[in-house]
Scaffold this active site. Structure first.
Site, PDB file in Angstrom:
ATOM      1  CB  CYS A   1      -0.382   4.733   1.599  1.00  0.00           C
ATOM      2  SG  CYS A   1      -0.580   4.036  -0.046  1.00  0.00           S
TER       3      CYS A   1
ATOM      4  CB  CYS B   1      -2.581   1.360   0.714  1.00  0.00           C
ATOM      5  SG  CYS B   1      -4.154   0.722   1.274  1.00  0.00           S
TER       6      CYS B   1
HETATM    7  S1  SF4 Z   1      -1.519   4.361  -3.674  1.00  0.00           S
HETATM    8 FE1  SF4 Z   1      -0.887   5.336  -1.750  1.00  0.00          FE
HETATM    9  S2  SF4 Z   1       1.197   6.065  -2.214  1.00  0.00           S
HETATM   10 FE2  SF4 Z   1       0.200   5.694  -4.152  1.00  0.00          FE
HETATM   11  S3  SF4 Z   1      -0.692   7.654  -4.748  1.00  0.00           S
HETATM   12 FE3  SF4 Z   1      -2.302   6.464  -3.688  1.00  0.00          FE
HETATM   13  S4  SF4 Z   1      -2.201   7.119  -1.592  1.00  0.00           S
HETATM   14 FE4  SF4 Z   1      -0.290   7.753  -2.551  1.00  0.00          FE
END
Ligand code: SF4
Length: 216
Positions: free
Chosen positions: A103, A211
């Site tokens: 994230c 996030c």
């Molecule tokens: S929510 Fe965050 S951790 Fe999950 S795939 Fe998307 S960017 Fe990556």
């Protein structure tokens, strides 16, 4: 700035989102951008009506549902939006979906890049979204990105959003019809696990609620 935000927060606690947006555009002029996930169109519709030239930032993490990308593309075209679509930098490659820095590198860092030279950003977070958002102010200084954060829907409920969408005949995200209620990256999004808790389908089984964009 902080004193000004305190005063305006008092004034706007019971104000309509449009009034908050009007103040934001008048105060920060071209320095305003809106971050939009295209999950629902309520706030985007207000912004578009008030100031169609507003820069809309869409964080393309590389992991969205195809339905989200199609919906975002279609609305962008139909409404002639001015969208800045961020993509993760090369540092994100070793961090796959759900990993510790995913994230941060696919959302937080790209948004930080997109917000450089801006004075304020608009988000659609609501206090009812999650316990971590319960204390969200309408206007706040965003330490992480170094600008003002504006949350015009902070005091709205999910029902307020639903009413707005119906009243204005706005299309819903195509996955809502399949039972999804809070939509992020495909690998981390399930249908709600707890009835009535929209975000209970996000990051299921992980010790994660946010996030990183909206931590105070
Ligand atoms: S929510 Fe965050 S951790 Fe999950 S795939 Fe998307 S960017 Fe990556």
């Amino acid at each position: 700035m902080l004193d000004e935000l305190d005063l305006v927060n008092e004034r706007f606690e019971y104000a309509a989102p449009r009034e908050i947006l009007q103040w934001t555009f008048s105060r920060f002029d071209d320095g305003v951008a809106m971050a939009c996930s295209f999950e629902d169109l309520a706030l985007l519709h207000m912004v578009h009506e008030l100031r169609p030239a507003t820069e809309i930032i869409f964080l393309d993490t590389g992991g969205h549902f195809p339905e989200t990308l199609d919906f975002a593309d279609r609305v962008t075209k139909d409404w002639s939006l001015h969208v800045t679509r961020t993509t993760p930098g090369p540092a994100a490659a070793p961090w796959p979906c759900g990993s510790e820095r995913c994230c941060e590198l696919r959302k937080v860092e790209p948004l930080g890049r997109a917000l450089v030279n801006h004075s304020a950003w608009i988000t659609s977070v609501k206090r009812v979204d999650a316990p971590s958002r319960a204390g969200m102010k309408i206007l706040m200084w965003d330490e992480k990105f170094g600008l003002v954060k504006v949350n015009p829907l902070a005091s709205w409920s999910d029902e307020d959003v639903a009413y707005y969408l119906t009243r204005h005949g706005l299309e819903e995200h195509p996955l809502w019809a399949q039972g999804y209620a809070s939509i992020g990256c495909a690998a981390m999004t399930r249908k709600p696990q707890v009835p009535g808790d929209r975000r209970s389908g996000r990051w299921v089984g992980m010790d994660k609620e946010e996030c990183g964009l909206h931590e105070a």
